[in-house]
Design an enzyme around this catalytic site. Structure first.
Site, PDB file in Angstrom:
ATOM      1  N   ASP A 153     -24.041  20.169 -47.351  1.00 43.39           N
ATOM      2  CA  ASP A 153     -24.525  20.088 -48.728  1.00 43.39           C
ATOM      3  C   ASP A 153     -23.429  19.562 -49.665  1.00 43.39           C
ATOM      4  O   ASP A 153     -23.650  18.615 -50.444  1.00 43.39           O
ATOM      5  CB  ASP A 153     -24.954  21.513 -49.134  1.00 43.39           C
ATOM      6  N   ASN A 199     -29.432  25.008 -49.783  1.00 40.00           N
ATOM      7  CA  ASN A 199     -29.856  26.391 -50.029  1.00 40.00           C
ATOM      8  C   ASN A 199     -30.975  26.317 -51.061  1.00 40.00           C
ATOM      9  O   ASN A 199     -31.233  25.260 -51.646  1.00 40.00           O
ATOM     10  CB  ASN A 199     -28.684  27.264 -50.503  1.00 40.00           C
ATOM     11  N   GLY A 215     -20.183  22.882 -46.883  1.00 43.02           N
ATOM     12  CA  GLY A 215     -20.646  22.247 -45.646  1.00 43.02           C
ATOM     13  C   GLY A 215     -21.290  20.884 -45.868  1.00 43.02           C
ATOM     14  O   GLY A 215     -20.808  20.063 -46.651  1.00 43.02           O
TER      15      GLY A 215
HETATM   16  N1  AR6 Z   1     -21.614  16.209 -41.343  1.00 42.72           N
HETATM   17  C1  AR6 Z   1     -22.268  16.755 -40.296  1.00 42.72           C
HETATM   18  N2  AR6 Z   1     -22.255  18.068 -40.008  1.00 42.72           N
HETATM   19  C2  AR6 Z   1     -21.512  18.861 -40.830  1.00 42.72           C
HETATM   20  C3  AR6 Z   1     -20.798  18.374 -41.944  1.00 42.72           C
HETATM   21  C4  AR6 Z   1     -20.870  16.970 -42.193  1.00 42.72           C
HETATM   22  N3  AR6 Z   1     -20.223  16.400 -43.213  1.00 42.72           N
HETATM   23  N4  AR6 Z   1     -20.170  19.425 -42.565  1.00 42.72           N
HETATM   24  C5  AR6 Z   1     -20.485  20.520 -41.851  1.00 42.72           C
HETATM   25  N5  AR6 Z   1     -21.274  20.189 -40.791  1.00 42.72           N
HETATM   26  P1  AR6 Z   1     -23.563  24.131 -43.082  1.00 42.72           P
HETATM   27  P2  AR6 Z   1     -25.891  25.943 -42.994  1.00 42.72           P
HETATM   28  C6  AR6 Z   1     -21.880  21.053 -39.746  1.00 42.72           C
HETATM   29  O1  AR6 Z   1     -22.663  25.249 -43.421  1.00 42.72           O
HETATM   30  O2  AR6 Z   1     -25.287  26.738 -41.904  1.00 42.72           O
HETATM   31  C7  AR6 Z   1     -24.057  25.314 -47.817  1.00 42.72           C
HETATM   32  O3  AR6 Z   1     -23.152  25.943 -48.688  1.00 42.72           O
HETATM   33  C8  AR6 Z   1     -21.329  22.429 -39.605  1.00 42.72           C
HETATM   34  O4  AR6 Z   1     -20.204  22.410 -38.732  1.00 42.72           O
HETATM   35  O5  AR6 Z   1     -23.400  22.849 -43.784  1.00 42.72           O
HETATM   36  O6  AR6 Z   1     -27.343  25.548 -42.898  1.00 42.72           O
HETATM   37  C9  AR6 Z   1     -25.451  25.232 -48.396  1.00 42.72           C
HETATM   38  O7  AR6 Z   1     -25.444  25.044 -49.800  1.00 42.72           O
HETATM   39  C10 AR6 Z   1     -22.512  23.162 -38.978  1.00 42.72           C
HETATM   40  O8  AR6 Z   1     -22.570  22.956 -37.578  1.00 42.72           O
HETATM   41  O9  AR6 Z   1     -25.128  24.555 -43.293  1.00 42.72           O
HETATM   42  C11 AR6 Z   1     -26.041  26.545 -48.020  1.00 42.72           C
HETATM   43  O10 AR6 Z   1     -25.680  27.559 -48.945  1.00 42.72           O
HETATM   44  C12 AR6 Z   1     -23.729  22.470 -39.588  1.00 42.72           C
HETATM   45  O11 AR6 Z   1     -23.242  21.246 -40.132  1.00 42.72           O
HETATM   46  C13 AR6 Z   1     -25.421  26.850 -46.674  1.00 42.72           C
HETATM   47  O12 AR6 Z   1     -24.200  26.138 -46.657  1.00 42.72           O
HETATM   48  C14 AR6 Z   1     -24.404  23.266 -40.717  1.00 42.72           C
HETATM   49  O13 AR6 Z   1     -23.432  23.911 -41.511  1.00 42.72           O
HETATM   50  C15 AR6 Z   1     -26.259  26.353 -45.527  1.00 42.72           C
HETATM   51  O14 AR6 Z   1     -25.670  26.770 -44.318  1.00 42.72           O
END
Ligand code: AR6
Length: 169
Positions: free
Chosen positions: A34, A24, A32
């Site tokens: 991050d 973010n 997630g």
């Molecule tokens: N490895 C691979 N993919 C993953 C993992 C992992 N370890 N964990 C989750 N995913 P997101 P966004 C998938 O939420 O939507 C954070 O708080 C997940 O299932 O990580 O871009 C940041 O700080 C989904 O399909 O990212 C921001 O505030 C994809 O990765 C916000 O979330 C992205 O999910 C960003 O949101």
């Protein structure tokens, strides 16, 4: 010629020159991908992110942009942080999502990275529908002019992996 490959699982377990973080604007961590990257990568990543906030990115990293740090303890040389757009039903933000992939590859080229692992940016906390996100991700990478040899999409669950497999064709 860039080869696109797909993998299922945790992106922090991947080995690549660069691992892309779905961050973010604050660059100071979150949930997630991050959260997982900072947990497994260790404090060196956050330390560099704080320095970026204190220098070039005082107001944070704008949506659609990308910046690199060390990868800490990850099996990679760099983490490329990019900020995806939050999904909106009323506003088309797909240009910003495409920009995340383009800008990340531009930074990868600057670094000399040859293998880059991407998560499905914006499809988690930011709620972008998986089919649409996969299409944008794949189209953008296919159209990119880059020296990166392998772009690997690392999809967390089976459904995401299946959607990307279908969209890759
Ligand atoms: N490895 C691979 N993919 C993953 C993992 C992992 N370890 N964990 C989750 N995913 P997101 P966004 C998938 O939420 O939507 C954070 O708080 C997940 O299932 O990580 O871009 C940041 O700080 C989904 O399909 O990212 C921001 O505030 C994809 O990765 C916000 O979330 C992205 O999910 C960003 O949101």
């Amino acid at each position: 010629m860039t080869t696109i490959t797909l993998a299922q699982g945790d992106i922090t377990a991947q080995s690549a020159d660069a691992i892309v973080n779905a961050a973010n604007s604050s660059l100071l961590g979150g949930g997630g991908v991050d959260g997982a990257i900072h947990r497994r990568g260790g404090p060196a990543i956050l330390e560099e992110c704080r320095k970026l906030r204190a220098s070039h990115y005082g107001k944070g990293l704008p949506t659609g942009r990308a910046v690199a740090t060390t990868a800490g303890n990850l099996d990679a040389r760099w983490v490329i942080h990019t900020v995806g757009p939050v999904w909106s039903a009323s506003e088309d933000r797909s240009g910003l999502l495409a920009s995340c992939y383009r800008e990340s590859l531009r930074v990868a080229d600057e670094l000399g990275a040859r293998t880059v692992a991407f998560p499905a940016i914006s499809t988690g906390v930011y709620r972008w529908p998986m089919e649409d996100a996969a299409r944008i991700a794949l189209d953008t990478v296919r159209a990119a002019r880059t020296a990166v040899e392998e772009v690997r999409f690392v999809l967390f669950d089976e459904r995401a992996f299946e959607v990307f497999t279908r969209e890759l064709g």
